[in-house]
Motif scaffolding. Structure first.
Motif, PDB file in Angstrom:
ATOM      1  N   GLY A  17       0.831  -1.205   0.000  1.00  0.00           N
ATOM      2  CA  GLY A  17       0.000   0.000   0.000  1.00  0.00           C
ATOM      3  C   GLY A  17       0.873   1.265   0.000  1.00  0.00           C
ATOM      4  N   HIS A  18       1.926   1.270   0.848  1.00  0.00           N
ATOM      5  CA  HIS A  18       2.848   2.408   0.856  1.00  0.00           C
ATOM      6  C   HIS A  18       3.532   2.544  -0.511  1.00  0.00           C
ATOM      7  N   LEU A  19       3.964   1.402  -1.049  1.00  0.00           N
ATOM      8  CA  LEU A  19       4.663   1.454  -2.353  1.00  0.00           C
ATOM      9  C   LEU A  19       3.755   1.988  -3.448  1.00  0.00           C
ATOM     10  N   ASP A  20       2.475   1.637  -3.364  1.00  0.00           N
ATOM     11  CA  ASP A  20       1.500   2.129  -4.337  1.00  0.00           C
ATOM     12  C   ASP A  20       1.388   3.664  -4.240  1.00  0.00           C
ATOM     13  N   GLY A  89      -1.231   8.804   2.420  1.00  0.00           N
ATOM     14  CA  GLY A  89      -2.176   7.898   1.769  1.00  0.00           C
ATOM     15  C   GLY A  89      -3.490   7.918   2.542  1.00  0.00           C
ATOM     16  N   LEU A  90      -4.573   7.864   1.811  1.00  0.00           N
ATOM     17  CA  LEU A  90      -5.899   7.817   2.447  1.00  0.00           C
ATOM     18  C   LEU A  90      -6.583   6.555   1.933  1.00  0.00           C
ATOM     19  N   ARG A  91      -6.805   5.611   2.848  1.00  0.00           N
ATOM     20  CA  ARG A  91      -7.348   4.322   2.401  1.00  0.00           C
ATOM     21  C   ARG A  91      -8.856   4.288   2.507  1.00  0.00           C
ATOM     22  N   PHE A 117      -3.332  14.264  -0.287  1.00  0.00           N
ATOM     23  CA  PHE A 117      -3.755  12.882  -0.013  1.00  0.00           C
ATOM     24  C   PHE A 117      -3.875  12.099  -1.309  1.00  0.00           C
ATOM     25  N   LEU A 118      -3.279  10.922  -1.302  1.00  0.00           N
ATOM     26  CA  LEU A 118      -3.374  10.056  -2.471  1.00  0.00           C
ATOM     27  C   LEU A 118      -4.053   8.761  -2.051  1.00  0.00           C
ATOM     28  N   MET A 119      -4.945   8.284  -2.918  1.00  0.00           N
ATOM     29  CA  MET A 119      -5.628   7.028  -2.599  1.00  0.00           C
ATOM     30  C   MET A 119      -4.900   5.870  -3.254  1.00  0.00           C
ATOM     31  N   SER A 125      -6.575  -1.052  -0.243  1.00  0.00           N
ATOM     32  CA  SER A 125      -7.260  -0.079   0.616  1.00  0.00           C
ATOM     33  C   SER A 125      -7.541  -0.632   2.014  1.00  0.00           C
ATOM     34  N   PHE A 126      -7.401  -1.923   2.192  1.00  0.00           N
ATOM     35  CA  PHE A 126      -7.656  -2.515   3.510  1.00  0.00           C
ATOM     36  C   PHE A 126      -6.357  -2.831   4.244  1.00  0.00           C
TER      37      PHE A 126
END
Ligand code: PNS
Length: 160
Positions: A17-20, A89-91, A117-119, A125-126
């Motif tokens: 998720g961080h890498l994304d 990041g905003l999940r 903020f990047l999604m 996202s979880f």
């Protein structure tokens, strides 16, 4: 316009998720500093040095990404580096309250600093570092959650 952004976090450990988020940030900013907060008040599984090493290994080869660390306020670090942009990041909506509070506090600390903020992809996202540590402890498959360099260290650390 700034071409540099700071992506701060505790990265305990780094996930896909961080890498994304990092890969999205470098599409917008030509340089992204992934910044490990040294004095985060969370108790961490991995040492500061281990987290820096994992961040370096996992981001190696992504153009425009640097890994750094900071002590003290993230706004001071951003200003020292010459940028006013923080990436987070905003999940899910559950992230919102914490992130909103942090962004506005940072803005109060330094009026020019903006949080962008990047999604991450919905695939991630979880994902959370906390749940990943629990899955590692219980022997679950981590390969779709974290890069191999992180998986290896999680297994060494938690499956004894
Ligand atoms: O990955 P995390 O734990 O959600 O990241 C939180 C982090 C490290 C970005 C935040 O705690 C932080 O910026 N710490 C540095 C100290 C600081 O500036 N605190 C005030 C934030 S409003």
């Amino acid at each position: 316009m700034t071409t540099l952004a700071i992506y701060p976090g505790s990265f305990d450990p780094l996930t896909y998720g961080h890498l994304d988020v990092i890969s999205r940030a470098v599409r917008i900013y030509s340089r992204v500093i992934v910044a490990l907060a040294e004095n985060s008040n969370k108790t961490s599984l991995f040492s500061f040095e281990e987290r820096v090493l994992m961040l370096r290994e996992a981001t190696d080869g992504i153009n425009g990404v640097e890994v750094d660390a900071f002590k003290g306020l993230v706004t001071d670090f951003a200003q020292k580096k010459g940028t006013n942009v923080l990436i987070r990041g905003l999940r899910m909506t559950s992230d919102f309250e914490y992130e909103f509070q942090m962004a506005l506090t940072n803005r109060r600390m330094a009026e020019s600093v903006e949080t962008v903020f990047l999604m991450p992809s919905e695939k991630y996202s979880f994902l959370s570092s906390t749940l990943i540590k629990e899955i590692a402890r219980l022997g679950g498959d981590l390969s779709s959650f974290v890069p191999p360099c992180v998986e290896k260290r999680l297994l060494e650390r938690l499956q004894k």
